[in-house]
Design a protein around this motif. Structure first.
Motif, PDB file in Angstrom:
ATOM      1  N   GLU A 132      -6.044 -79.886  41.080  1.00 61.05           N
ATOM      2  CA  GLU A 132      -7.325 -79.412  40.555  1.00 61.05           C
ATOM      3  C   GLU A 132      -7.137 -78.730  39.201  1.00 61.05           C
ATOM      4  O   GLU A 132      -7.998 -78.846  38.315  1.00 61.05           O
ATOM      5  CB  GLU A 132      -7.992 -78.462  41.559  1.00 61.05           C
ATOM      6  N   ALA A 133      -6.027 -78.031  39.018  1.00 66.18           N
ATOM      7  CA  ALA A 133      -5.748 -77.430  37.713  1.00 66.18           C
ATOM      8  C   ALA A 133      -5.598 -78.515  36.656  1.00 66.18           C
ATOM      9  O   ALA A 133      -6.076 -78.369  35.515  1.00 66.18           O
ATOM     10  CB  ALA A 133      -4.492 -76.566  37.786  1.00 66.18           C
ATOM     11  N   GLY A 134      -4.940 -79.604  37.017  1.00 64.91           N
ATOM     12  CA  GLY A 134      -4.806 -80.722  36.082  1.00 64.91           C
ATOM     13  C   GLY A 134      -6.140 -81.347  35.752  1.00 64.91           C
ATOM     14  O   GLY A 134      -6.422 -81.695  34.592  1.00 64.91           O
ATOM     15  N   HIS A 135      -7.001 -81.493  36.768  1.00 61.42           N
ATOM     16  CA  HIS A 135      -8.318 -82.068  36.513  1.00 61.42           C
ATOM     17  C   HIS A 135      -9.142 -81.136  35.624  1.00 61.42           C
ATOM     18  O   HIS A 135      -9.868 -81.594  34.726  1.00 61.42           O
ATOM     19  CB  HIS A 135      -9.063 -82.327  37.815  1.00 61.42           C
ATOM     20  N   ARG A 136      -9.013 -79.831  35.856  1.00 61.55           N
ATOM     21  CA  ARG A 136      -9.732 -78.882  35.005  1.00 61.55           C
ATOM     22  C   ARG A 136      -9.296 -79.042  33.551  1.00 61.55           C
ATOM     23  O   ARG A 136     -10.134 -79.062  32.638  1.00 61.55           O
ATOM     24  CB  ARG A 136      -9.476 -77.449  35.466  1.00 61.55           C
ATOM     25  N   ALA A 137      -7.987 -79.139  33.329  1.00 68.32           N
ATOM     26  CA  ALA A 137      -7.471 -79.264  31.964  1.00 68.32           C
ATOM     27  C   ALA A 137      -7.958 -80.559  31.305  1.00 68.32           C
ATOM     28  O   ALA A 137      -8.345 -80.564  30.129  1.00 68.32           O
ATOM     29  CB  ALA A 137      -5.952 -79.204  31.971  1.00 68.32           C
ATOM     30  N   ARG A 138      -7.960 -81.661  32.055  1.00 66.28           N
ATOM     31  CA  ARG A 138      -8.416 -82.929  31.481  1.00 66.28           C
ATOM     32  C   ARG A 138      -9.913 -82.887  31.173  1.00 66.28           C
ATOM     33  O   ARG A 138     -10.369 -83.426  30.155  1.00 66.28           O
ATOM     34  CB  ARG A 138      -8.080 -84.088  32.429  1.00 66.28           C
ATOM     35  N   SER A 139     -10.681 -82.248  32.049  1.00 67.93           N
ATOM     36  CA  SER A 139     -12.117 -82.138  31.803  1.00 67.93           C
ATOM     37  C   SER A 139     -12.392 -81.271  30.581  1.00 67.93           C
ATOM     38  O   SER A 139     -13.306 -81.555  29.792  1.00 67.93           O
ATOM     39  CB  SER A 139     -12.820 -81.561  33.038  1.00 67.93           C
ATOM     40  N   ALA A 140     -11.613 -80.195  30.429  1.00 63.07           N
ATOM     41  CA  ALA A 140     -11.780 -79.330  29.262  1.00 63.07           C
ATOM     42  C   ALA A 140     -11.448 -80.083  27.981  1.00 63.07           C
ATOM     43  O   ALA A 140     -12.133 -79.935  26.953  1.00 63.07           O
ATOM     44  CB  ALA A 140     -10.895 -78.087  29.398  1.00 63.07           C
ATOM     45  N   GLN A 141     -10.400 -80.901  28.022  1.00 65.14           N
ATOM     46  CA  GLN A 141     -10.053 -81.709  26.853  1.00 65.14           C
ATOM     47  C   GLN A 141     -11.169 -82.705  26.531  1.00 65.14           C
ATOM     48  O   GLN A 141     -11.523 -82.909  25.365  1.00 65.14           O
ATOM     49  CB  GLN A 141      -8.743 -82.451  27.089  1.00 65.14           C
ATOM     50  N   ALA A 142     -11.720 -83.325  27.569  1.00 60.49           N
ATOM     51  CA  ALA A 142     -12.813 -84.275  27.363  1.00 60.49           C
ATOM     52  C   ALA A 142     -14.032 -83.578  26.763  1.00 60.49           C
ATOM     53  O   ALA A 142     -14.723 -84.139  25.905  1.00 60.49           O
ATOM     54  CB  ALA A 142     -13.177 -84.951  28.680  1.00 60.49           C
ATOM     55  N   LEU A 143     -14.300 -82.352  27.217  1.00 62.69           N
ATOM     56  CA  LEU A 143     -15.442 -81.609  26.682  1.00 62.69           C
ATOM     57  C   LEU A 143     -15.230 -81.289  25.199  1.00 62.69           C
ATOM     58  O   LEU A 143     -16.165 -81.397  24.394  1.00 62.69           O
ATOM     59  CB  LEU A 143     -15.658 -80.324  27.486  1.00 62.69           C
ATOM     60  N   ARG A 144     -13.998 -80.912  24.827  1.00 63.20           N
ATOM     61  CA  ARG A 144     -13.716 -80.667  23.415  1.00 63.20           C
ATOM     62  C   ARG A 144     -13.926 -81.934  22.596  1.00 63.20           C
ATOM     63  O   ARG A 144     -14.498 -81.899  21.505  1.00 63.20           O
ATOM     64  CB  ARG A 144     -12.277 -80.172  23.239  1.00 63.20           C
TER      65      ARG A 144
END
Length: 353
Positions: free
Chosen positions: A179-191
């Motif tokens: 889930e931490a990895g998914h959070r990081a990928r989602s944050a990158q996608a949002l940027r």
């Protein structure tokens, strides 16, 4: 400690349900085509990695938009959670029927699972205004994954270690890392979405493994079993939620973002849910599964959905009231079909089952 466990469980479902799922309603959901259905993007067809090989759970994805009163939205959220869990569970039951060489029962479970996801959940999601724009959906994904990574799953892991359930503790910790990895990928996608000049790109995430859920009994203490059951419902809900977000992203010309959500949905279902289901002893014999399914569908058709319909009608939410009533009838039909399938096996449910 017991009160803390209940708080973790309640908070986890609340975050996934009220905060993350209804972000679209809070931010202004984007309307989507009335005919769109969950399952089209991620592949819910029987030949697409489904239970035909008696191994995994299949997958799907879809849209949502609309508006309803707050009480009706609360009931829609509960109903969506139930439909998401039923989809994941029935796919596992279909795989068990396959292992027992019962193709008719397998086909029944696959068909009902598709109805739960592609019709019931999709239509209720539209009434609830479940999805927002792509940025809002990413923020919801970040919020849900962050909570699970930092609070819910670490709490469940600590609880499992204290109960001596080492395998469950290890699984909960591994899922927290995912889930931490998914959070990081989602944050990158949002940027990448909000600041295209930043050079950030939308990641697509890792492909999911398929984990089978064989027949078995719970392998954990009763305390950890409660957490596993709460976690399974959360993972099933997240799978459906990410499927909705993927369909929205694809409809808006963002295929990489759709792939990110689709891969996350697959991980939630075919890894997280499946591994938790193995430890929880979700799947029993097909006869026992049919008994449980018939009882659950009967309860929803005679109690839960008629109650939702009455409340929606009282609130003036006519469309929701009509849909709840239609789903109640579907539920009772499914219950009859499960009972007929059980009779075909010349089996009976335990007294009171």
């Amino acid at each position: 400690m017991r009160e803390r466990v209940r708080a973790w469980r309640t908070a986890g479902i609340a975050v996934l349900g009220a905060a993350a799922l209804l972000t679209g309603a809070a931010t202004g959901a984007a309307a989507l085509p009335a005919g769109a259905v969950i399952g089209a993007a991620a592949g819910d067809d029987p030949g697409d990695g489904g239970p035909e090989d008696c191994g995994d759970l299949g997958d799907g994805g879809g849209p949502g938009a609309g508006g309803a009163s707050a009480p009706t939205r609360a009931d829609l959220t509960k109903a969506i959670q139930g439909e998401a869990f039923a989809y994941a569970k029935y796919r596992a039951y279909a795989a068990q029927a396959c292992r027992e060489n019962l193709p008719d029962v397998q086909a029944l479970y696959e068909r009902v699972a598709r109805v739960e996801l592609r019709e019931h959940l999709t239509e209720q999601a539209r009434l609830a205004g479940l999805t927002g724009d792509d940025a809002a959906n990413l923020r919801a994904a970040i919020s849900g994954a962050s909570y699970e990574a930092k609070t819910m799953y670490p709490g469940f892991a600590a609880q499992a270690r204290a109960a001596g359930d080492r395998n469950a503790a290890r699984l909960f910790s591994e899922i927290a890392e995912d889930e931490a990895g998914h959070r990081a990928r989602s944050a990158q996608a949002l940027r990448a979405l909000e600041h295209p000049s930043s050079g950030a790109s939308v990641p697509v995430g890792p492909a999911a493994r398929s984990v089978s859920v064989p027949e078995g009994s719970p392998r954990v203490s009763s305390r950890t079993l409660e957490d596993l059951r709460a976690a399974m419902r959360g993972e099933a809900l997240a799978h459906a939620r990410y499927g909705l977000y993927a369909e929205h992203a694809r409809a808006n010309g963002r295929p990489r973002l759709a792939m990110l959500f689709e891969h996350a949905a697959q991980v939630e279902l075919t890894e997280h849910f499946a591994e938790e289901a193995r430890l929880a002893g979700l799947v029993r014999s097909t006869a026992a599964n049919l008994c449980e399914s018939a009882a659950g569908e009967t309860a929803e058709g005679t109690d839960a959905y008629p109650g939702y319909a009455r409340q929606a009608a009282a609130a003036g939410d006519r469309a929701a009231a009509e849909r709840f009533s239609e789903i109640a009838r579907d539920k009772l039909r499914h219950a009859r079909e499960f009972k007929d399938a059980l009779s075909g096996l010349r089996a009976n449910c335990p007294a009171g089952g």
